[in-house]
Write a protein that holds these residues in place. Structure first.
Motif, PDB file in Angstrom:
ATOM      1  N   VAL A   1       0.868  -1.179   0.000  1.00 41.28           N
ATOM      2  CA  VAL A   1       0.000   0.000   0.000  1.00 41.28           C
ATOM      3  C   VAL A   1       0.906   1.230   0.000  1.00 41.28           C
ATOM      4  CG1 VAL A   1      -1.775   1.262   1.253  1.00 41.28           C
ATOM      5  CG2 VAL A   1      -1.784  -1.234   1.270  1.00 41.28           C
ATOM      6  N   ASP A   2       0.945   1.937  -1.108  1.00 47.23           N
ATOM      7  CA  ASP A   2       1.879   3.060  -1.241  1.00 47.23           C
ATOM      8  C   ASP A   2       1.103   4.371  -1.355  1.00 47.23           C
ATOM      9  OD1 ASP A   2       3.969   4.745  -1.637  1.00 47.23           O
ATOM     10  OD2 ASP A   2       4.593   3.918  -3.545  1.00 47.23           O
ATOM     11  N   GLY A   3       1.221   5.192  -0.320  1.00 44.45           N
ATOM     12  CA  GLY A   3       0.585   6.497  -0.370  1.00 44.45           C
ATOM     13  C   GLY A   3      -0.668   6.586   0.466  1.00 44.45           C
ATOM     14  N   LEU A   4      -0.547   6.236   1.751  1.00 41.65           N
ATOM     15  CA  LEU A   4      -1.713   6.296   2.624  1.00 41.65           C
ATOM     16  C   LEU A   4      -2.260   7.713   2.698  1.00 41.65           C
ATOM     17  CD1 LEU A   4      -3.388   4.423   4.479  1.00 41.65           C
ATOM     18  CD2 LEU A   4      -1.973   5.216   6.378  1.00 41.65           C
ATOM     19  N   GLY A   5      -1.370   8.695   2.751  1.00 41.02           N
ATOM     20  CA  GLY A   5      -1.820  10.082   2.803  1.00 41.02           C
ATOM     21  C   GLY A   5      -2.552  10.504   1.546  1.00 41.02           C
ATOM     22  N   THR A   6      -2.120   9.981   0.398  1.00 38.09           N
ATOM     23  CA  THR A   6      -2.809  10.283  -0.859  1.00 38.09           C
ATOM     24  C   THR A   6      -4.237   9.755  -0.829  1.00 38.09           C
ATOM     25  OG1 THR A   6      -0.720  10.171  -2.067  1.00 38.09           O
ATOM     26  CG2 THR A   6      -2.735   9.952  -3.359  1.00 38.09           C
ATOM     27  N   TRP A   7      -4.387   8.529  -0.296  1.00 44.98           N
ATOM     28  CA  TRP A   7      -5.734   7.971  -0.191  1.00 44.98           C
ATOM     29  C   TRP A   7      -6.596   8.805   0.760  1.00 44.98           C
ATOM     30  CZ3 TRP A   7      -7.765   5.473   4.323  1.00 44.98           C
ATOM     31  CH2 TRP A   7      -9.067   5.002   4.154  1.00 44.98           C
ATOM     32  N   ILE A   8      -6.047   9.206   1.878  1.00 50.49           N
ATOM     33  CA  ILE A   8      -6.815  10.021   2.831  1.00 50.49           C
ATOM     34  C   ILE A   8      -7.234  11.333   2.176  1.00 50.49           C
ATOM     35  CG2 ILE A   8      -6.672  11.313   5.002  1.00 50.49           C
ATOM     36  CD1 ILE A   8      -4.939   9.049   6.095  1.00 50.49           C
ATOM     37  N   ALA A   9      -6.336  11.926   1.385  1.00 53.19           N
ATOM     38  CA  ALA A   9      -6.687  13.161   0.674  1.00 53.19           C
ATOM     39  C   ALA A   9      -7.824  12.911  -0.317  1.00 53.19           C
ATOM     40  CB  ALA A   9      -5.459  13.707  -0.045  1.00 53.19           C
ATOM     41  N   THR A  10      -7.797  11.746  -0.974  1.00 55.30           N
ATOM     42  CA  THR A  10      -8.875  11.408  -1.906  1.00 55.30           C
ATOM     43  C   THR A  10     -10.208  11.298  -1.180  1.00 55.30           C
ATOM     44  OG1 THR A  10      -7.341  10.226  -3.364  1.00 55.30           O
ATOM     45  CG2 THR A  10      -9.677   9.671  -3.569  1.00 55.30           C
ATOM     46  N   VAL A  11     -10.188  10.661  -0.020  1.00 56.64           N
ATOM     47  CA  VAL A  11     -11.415  10.541   0.764  1.00 56.64           C
ATOM     48  C   VAL A  11     -11.939  11.920   1.138  1.00 56.64           C
ATOM     49  CG1 VAL A  11     -12.406   9.715   2.933  1.00 56.64           C
ATOM     50  CG2 VAL A  11     -10.808   8.263   1.651  1.00 56.64           C
ATOM     51  N   LEU A  12     -11.051  12.794   1.604  1.00 61.24           N
ATOM     52  CA  LEU A  12     -11.465  14.142   1.996  1.00 61.24           C
ATOM     53  C   LEU A  12     -12.039  14.905   0.802  1.00 61.24           C
ATOM     54  CD1 LEU A  12      -8.495  15.191   4.324  1.00 61.24           C
ATOM     55  CD2 LEU A  12     -10.771  14.454   5.010  1.00 61.24           C
ATOM     56  N   HIS A  13     -11.373  14.763  -0.342  1.00 55.25           N
ATOM     57  CA  HIS A  13     -11.830  15.480  -1.529  1.00 55.25           C
ATOM     58  C   HIS A  13     -13.229  15.025  -1.953  1.00 55.25           C
ATOM     59  CE1 HIS A  13     -11.810  17.317  -5.481  1.00 55.25           C
ATOM     60  NE2 HIS A  13     -12.026  16.122  -6.027  1.00 55.25           N
ATOM     61  N   ARG A  14     -13.433  13.693  -1.977  1.00 53.76           N
ATOM     62  CA  ARG A  14     -14.715  13.185  -2.444  1.00 53.76           C
ATOM     63  C   ARG A  14     -15.829  13.446  -1.437  1.00 53.76           C
ATOM     64  NH1 ARG A  14     -13.440   7.578  -5.810  1.00 53.76           N
ATOM     65  NH2 ARG A  14     -11.968   8.573  -7.265  1.00 53.76           N
ATOM     66  N   ALA A  15     -15.462  13.597  -0.168  1.00 56.64           N
ATOM     67  CA  ALA A  15     -16.482  13.939   0.837  1.00 56.64           C
ATOM     68  C   ALA A  15     -16.772  15.434   0.854  1.00 56.64           C
ATOM     69  CB  ALA A  15     -16.015  13.486   2.217  1.00 56.64           C
ATOM     70  N   GLY A  16     -15.983  16.224   0.091  1.00 54.60           N
ATOM     71  CA  GLY A  16     -16.165  17.669   0.073  1.00 54.60           C
ATOM     72  C   GLY A  16     -15.488  18.376   1.221  1.00 54.60           C
ATOM     73  N   ALA A  17     -14.644  17.675   1.990  1.00 56.85           N
ATOM     74  CA  ALA A  17     -14.029  18.281   3.172  1.00 56.85           C
ATOM     75  C   ALA A  17     -12.947  19.291   2.819  1.00 56.85           C
ATOM     76  CB  ALA A  17     -13.431  17.177   4.062  1.00 56.85           C
ATOM     77  N   LEU A  18     -12.476  19.270   1.571  1.00 60.33           N
ATOM     78  CA  LEU A  18     -11.433  20.215   1.168  1.00 60.33           C
ATOM     79  C   LEU A  18     -12.015  21.419   0.424  1.00 60.33           C
ATOM     80  CD1 LEU A  18      -8.680  17.711  -0.059  1.00 60.33           C
ATOM     81  CD2 LEU A  18      -8.934  18.763   2.189  1.00 60.33           C
ATOM     82  N   ALA A  19     -13.312  21.461   0.296  1.00 60.69           N
ATOM     83  CA  ALA A  19     -13.942  22.580  -0.400  1.00 60.69           C
ATOM     84  C   ALA A  19     -13.899  23.838   0.467  1.00 60.69           C
ATOM     85  CB  ALA A  19     -15.389  22.225  -0.748  1.00 60.69           C
ATOM     86  N   ALA A  20     -14.036  24.969  -0.200  1.00 59.85           N
ATOM     87  CA  ALA A  20     -14.033  26.243   0.545  1.00 59.85           C
ATOM     88  C   ALA A  20     -15.189  26.286   1.537  1.00 59.85           C
ATOM     89  CB  ALA A  20     -14.111  27.406  -0.440  1.00 59.85           C
ATOM     90  N   GLN A  21     -16.332  25.735   1.139  1.00 61.04           N
ATOM     91  CA  GLN A  21     -17.499  25.658   2.028  1.00 61.04           C
ATOM     92  C   GLN A  21     -17.927  24.186   2.096  1.00 61.04           C
ATOM     93  OE1 GLN A  21     -18.757  28.155   3.783  1.00 61.04           O
ATOM     94  NE2 GLN A  21     -17.298  29.639   2.906  1.00 61.04           N
ATOM     95  N   PRO A  22     -17.313  23.396   2.965  1.00 62.91           N
ATOM     96  CA  PRO A  22     -17.616  21.960   3.002  1.00 62.91           C
ATOM     97  C   PRO A  22     -19.025  21.699   3.520  1.00 62.91           C
ATOM     98  CG  PRO A  22     -16.151  22.562   4.818  1.00 62.91           C
ATOM     99  CD  PRO A  22     -16.249  23.764   3.931  1.00 62.91           C
ATOM    100  N   PRO A  23     -19.665  20.617   3.046  1.00 65.11           N
ATOM    101  CA  PRO A  23     -20.983  20.237   3.586  1.00 65.11           C
ATOM    102  C   PRO A  23     -20.901  19.988   5.085  1.00 65.11           C
ATOM    103  CG  PRO A  23     -20.467  19.016   1.594  1.00 65.11           C
ATOM    104  CD  PRO A  23     -19.225  19.744   1.968  1.00 65.11           C
ATOM    105  N   ALA A  24     -22.005  20.053   5.748  1.00 63.90           N
ATOM    106  CA  ALA A  24     -22.026  19.961   7.212  1.00 63.90           C
ATOM    107  C   ALA A  24     -21.480  18.629   7.709  1.00 63.90           C
ATOM    108  CB  ALA A  24     -23.465  20.167   7.710  1.00 63.90           C
ATOM    109  N   ASP A  25     -21.769  17.555   6.954  1.00 63.26           N
ATOM    110  CA  ASP A  25     -21.347  16.242   7.435  1.00 63.26           C
ATOM    111  C   ASP A  25     -20.044  15.764   6.796  1.00 63.26           C
ATOM    112  OD1 ASP A  25     -22.262  15.901   4.880  1.00 63.26           O
ATOM    113  OD2 ASP A  25     -23.313  14.011   5.301  1.00 63.26           O
TER     114      ASP A  25
END
Length: 582
Positions: free
Chosen positions: A98-122
């Protein structure tokens, strides 16, 4: 990291059952190369989980570079944000990289909208739950099958001051600590150098992977020096190391005719014996002084005395490779003398095999060496087959940033040793290991030396124990260096004995003999283990080759003796074959 109740496993796997290796590092630290080296060295089939987005043009070049490094046999699985689902598709018999655990975590955040300027509440809660589930699935998988995880060391790098980035940092840190708590070993890669973290490291994955250490107090053994600072040597009980450290002398027993040990003769020649008696009288009461031996060997090879390093046999020179050169990935050309690999693995260096096969006449193919290997070890002539490679074939192994080590223990048996030996060549990246043991029957004196350019020679000299070569061994080196006629005479006699043995073996049905120049014949026979056992019953010791990478139990190495002894051995071999149904 607190796991939601509906996702929590019954109980985390205990540390001693973990097969997880965790490799940490900052951006561009070399952590990916280290993880790949560990996986490659395992010898296991590998599944590589890839997290980088191939549609991201900024990542395209990096993805291509990583793919080029990976062996074509590796299975590659691209993962989106559902790590747990991807893990469920990987067979337990495969090593998981498994190469790039941080990359995967960033992908999860991106797809959940957590990296958006105005992230969804959940977004934050949803991302945290998905990451937590994936990390625990990864830990559970490592409890039952070999797993290598490459991850970012939390906090190593500049992060923008926003809530999403801070969440990424928190999740990476929590994930790394969760996995580290369950890992067999943890390494931190800094500037391309792996540093083991934690106490009492030993070989991981049951010894299957060189360069990986973990924590079993029962098996741990400490070392004063290591390829990785602060590392410990592998435990003596490691089954893989025990397998590597079995040699021809282990086949001997009282009353057996010795066709197992690759020493030409049963005692030193008379002229050398006289020199030893003189040295015993003159030098035994003083500490060893190697200057005369270095000068004599330098004159023989046409080098400077500063380029000669006497060692406690050729084996010590091979055991010094890890601490003198500190390689990241060593490619060992096999089948060969196994002590080089044993020393590298003991000191935590990842090792990969480059196998010369009987189907190709044990030919050496420099293209088979991974480009990422910064150390290549090759024997010439080969220790198991006796095959002699041309000088140009050995030189083809050289690459920028790589050291090539050539074990020439048998080179004096070649028809023209000076035409194939690399010892006379002034090359900045080549180390030649030599020995007086084989030709002049002095294995008990451990008379060896290495030849290298001054910077490399000094690396070895700096890590040698004091007075590494004893006074009698130095006397042997000094005498042998000036005995060109005696060297050729001994080699000619050994060649005649080998030719005699090969001719007699050719008359036996069911015996395949391979060509070579060393003082032995490599043969393949049906049911070799049973044949070797029957030979012991008949009073003969031969070298079983099952522990040579690339060979197997059907291969036997038979040292040539005088014609009368050869005839007796071949007659016994014919009987053993008949008794075993061969």
């Amino acid at each position: 990291m607190t796991l939601p109740a509906h996702l929590a496993p019954a109980a985390p796997s205990p540390l001693e059952e973990s097969q997880l290796v965790l490799v940490l590092g900052g951006v561009r630290s070399g952590k990916s190369e280290r993880g790949e080296a560990i996986a490659r060295a395992s010898g296991l089939p590998v599944t590589y989980l890839a997290f980088a987005d191939p549609d991201d043009q900024a990542m395209a070049e990096r993805i291509a570079r990583h793919r080029a490094r990976r062996p074509p046999s590796w299975e590659v699985v691209e993962v989106g944000d559902d790590l747990a689902a991807a893990l469920a598709s990987v067979a337990d018999r495969r090593l998981l990289l498994v190469d790039g655990l941080g990359t995967w975590i960033a992908t999860v955040l991106h797809r959940a909208g957590a990296l958006a300027a105005q992230p969804p509440a959940d977004a934050f809660a949803s991302a945290r739950e998905r990451v937590t589930a994936g990390v625990w699935a990864l830990a559970a998988r490592a409890a039952k099958a070999p797993t290598v995880v490459v991850a970012e060391q939390a906090g190593e790098g500049v992060l923008p001051p926003d809530a999403g980035s801070r969440l990424w940092l928190d999740l990476v840190g929590d994930a790394v600590r969760t996995l580290a708590d369950r890992a067999r070993t943890v390494e931190l890669v800094v500037a391309g150098r792996p540093l083991p973290l934690g106490a009492a490291p030993v070989v991981g994955f049951g010894g299957a992977i060189g360069g990986v250490r973990g924590g079993s107090p029962r098996a741990a053994a400490s070392a004063a020096t290591s390829a990785d600072p602060g590392a410990a040597v592998a435990a003596a009980s490691d089954p893989q190391l025990a397998r590597l450290r079995k040699h021809g002398d282990s086949e001997l027993a009282a009353g057996l005719a010795d066709h197992a040990v690759t020493v030409a003769g049963s005692r030193p020649p008379a002229w050398l014996y006289r020199r030893l008696r003189e040295a015993l009288d003159e030098r035994a009461a003083r500490y060893p002084d190697e200057r005369a031996a270095c000068s004599a060997l330098a004159a023989w090879h046409g080098r400077d005395p500063a380029e000669i390093v006497p060692t406690n046999g050729g084996a010590e020179a091979l055991w010094l490779l890890a601490v003198a050169l500190r390689p990241r990935l060593a490619a060992v050309v096999t089948p060969s003398f196994t002590e080089a690999e044993a020393g590298l693995r003991t000191h935590g260096v990842a090792v990969t095999h480059v196998v010369r096969t009987p189907q190709t006449g044990f030919a050496l193919d420099a293209r088979a060496v991974p480009e990422t290997a910064d150390l290549v070890v090759v024997t010439n002539p080969a220790a198991a087959s006796g095959t002699l490679a041309a000088r140009d074939d050995i030189l083809a192994l050289r690459r920028p940033g790589r050291v090539v080590v050539v074990d020439e223990a048998f080179v004096d048996f070649a028809p023209d040793p000076d035409a194939v030996s690399l010892a006379p060549l002034d090359l900045p990246d080549v180390v030649v290991v030599r020995s007086a043991t084989k030709l002049f029957a002095v294995p008990g004196l451990r008379a060896g030396w290495l030849v290298a350019a001054p910077p490399l020679a000094e690396c070895f000299r700096a890590v040698r124990p004091p007075w590494s070569a004893n006074a009698l061994a130095l006397a042997v080196l000094e005498a042998v260096a000036g005995a060109a006629r005696e060297r050729r005479r001994a080699a000619t006699r050994a060649a005649e004995r080998r030719a005699d043995l090969a001719q007699r073996l050719a008359d036996l049905d069911g015996v395949e003999t391979f060509p070579g120049v060393a003082p032995f014949c490599l043969v393949r026979v049906p049911d070799g283990a049973r044949v070797a056992a029957r030979l012991r019953e008949l009073g003969f010791a031969v070298r079983r080759c099952g522990n040579f990478a690339g060979l197997g139990d059907d291969f036997l190495r038979i040292t040539a003796r005088d014609p009368r002894a050869n005839a007796k051995l071949v007659a016994a071999l014919g009987r053993a074959l008949a008794d075993s149904g061969g």
